[in-house]
Design a protein around this motif. Structure first.
Motif, PDB file in Angstrom:
ATOM      1  N   HIS A  30       0.787  -1.232   0.000  1.00 16.73           N
ATOM      2  CA  HIS A  30       0.000   0.000   0.000  1.00 16.73           C
ATOM      3  C   HIS A  30       0.820   1.284   0.000  1.00 16.73           C
ATOM      4  CE1 HIS A  30      -2.456  -3.141   2.171  1.00 16.73           C
ATOM      5  NE2 HIS A  30      -3.208  -2.874   1.128  1.00 16.73           N
ATOM      6  N   LYS A 108      -0.475   4.655  -1.729  1.00 16.03           N
ATOM      7  CA  LYS A 108      -0.683   4.697  -3.168  1.00 16.03           C
ATOM      8  C   LYS A 108      -2.046   5.329  -3.467  1.00 16.03           C
ATOM      9  CE  LYS A 108       1.934   0.443  -4.084  1.00 16.03           C
ATOM     10  NZ  LYS A 108       1.835  -0.976  -4.509  1.00 16.03           N
ATOM     11  N   LYS A 110      -4.169   4.488  -5.541  1.00 15.39           N
ATOM     12  CA  LYS A 110      -5.191   3.468  -5.797  1.00 15.39           C
ATOM     13  C   LYS A 110      -5.819   2.950  -4.493  1.00 15.39           C
ATOM     14  CE  LYS A 110      -2.314  -0.730  -5.965  1.00 15.39           C
ATOM     15  NZ  LYS A 110      -1.903  -1.866  -6.819  1.00 15.39           N
ATOM     16  N   ASN A 112      -6.634   4.993  -1.953  1.00 12.19           N
ATOM     17  CA  ASN A 112      -7.673   6.002  -1.793  1.00 12.19           C
ATOM     18  C   ASN A 112      -7.203   7.257  -2.517  1.00 12.19           C
ATOM     19  OD1 ASN A 112      -9.592   7.974  -0.729  1.00 12.19           O
ATOM     20  ND2 ASN A 112     -10.119   6.377   0.750  1.00 12.19           N
ATOM     21  N   GLU A 113      -7.959   7.707  -3.489  1.00 11.20           N
ATOM     22  CA  GLU A 113      -7.509   8.774  -4.384  1.00 11.20           C
ATOM     23  C   GLU A 113      -7.068  10.037  -3.638  1.00 11.20           C
ATOM     24  OE1 GLU A 113      -9.143  11.438  -8.173  1.00 11.20           O
ATOM     25  OE2 GLU A 113     -10.396   9.858  -7.296  1.00 11.20           O
TER      26      GLU A 113
END
Length: 228
Positions: A30, A108, A110, A112-113
């Motif tokens: 992550h 990252k 991806k 959580n934006e």
């Protein structure tokens, strides 16, 4: 005399079992890259350093969470708070944690934006600003500074630590309290109260943990606390 470096050295001692150490371990699944631990350590250092001479209130909760300190390195503080994404919605400015460095996300996109968001962190910081408290007069910490996770669910989960695990947070908590010896200790939640009692620390004020429907009572108690 205790120092931030002494505290950081103690944080190296990750307990055995399913724990994540955000300042000394990488979360390869992550984390944005391998710099995550260094960024989190730097952010915690500046967060503490900028409060050494101003801290009045020491809010201590139970343990680090995956939506908060796992990726920021700071207790009860999410990436969205550091990045300013909660300013327009919740009135939490991006410069409340530290000002001497630029905040960085370590997760990252991806995952959580906009970065991870923790309900407890949002309620805590929102209450600080709504009550007109200078965020540099507050320090957030955990009786158990590391992140306990559920091994069956993976690193993006939380679990309740055992009493014996909570005991392992005492050395770092002791140094933390020595760093901010003039601050008023506020125990956030019953588990934290139990930890402080077990450590022989009795000079604290208890408040309800804001999670699981406790937010209204937490805010009322916070207001009363500041009024006094």
């Amino acid at each position: 005399m205790s120092s931030i470096d002494s505290l950081l050295n103690l944080l190296k001692n990750t307990p055995d079992g399913p724990f994540f150490n955000p300042w000394y371990q990488n979360d390869p699944q992550h984390d944005l890259d391998s710099n995550g631990p260094d960024i989190r350590k730097k952010q915690l250092t500046h967060y503490l350093k900028e409060r050494i001479d101003t801290a009045k209130y020491l809010f201590i909760a139970e343990a680090l969470g995956y939506q908060g300190g796992h990726f920021t390195g700071i207790a009860m503080t999410s990436e969205r708070i550091l990045l300013g994404h909660h300013e327009s919605v919740h009135g939490i400015p991006a410069d409340g944690a530290f000002q001497s460095i630029d905040p960085q996300r370590t997760s990252k996109p991806k995952v959580n934006e906009k970065g991870m968001s923790e309900p407890t962190a949002t309620i805590m910081w929102k209450a600080i600003y709504q009550l007109g408290i200078d965020p540099y007069e507050t320090v957030l910490w955990n009786a158990l500074p590391w992140h306990p996770y559920d091994p069956d669910e993976g690193l993006l989960s939380n679990r309740t630590p055992t009493d014996s695990e909570l005991e392992q947070g005492y050395p770092s908590l002791k140094v933390f309290l020595e760093l901010f010896s003039d601050g008023q200790i506020i125990a956030v939640g019953r588990k934290c109260e139990q930890s402080l009692d077990a450590f022989g620390i009795s000079n604290y004020t208890p408040v309800r943990h804001p999670a699981n429907g406790g937010a209204p009572k937490f805010r009322r108690q916070m207001k009363e606390l500041i009024r006094n």
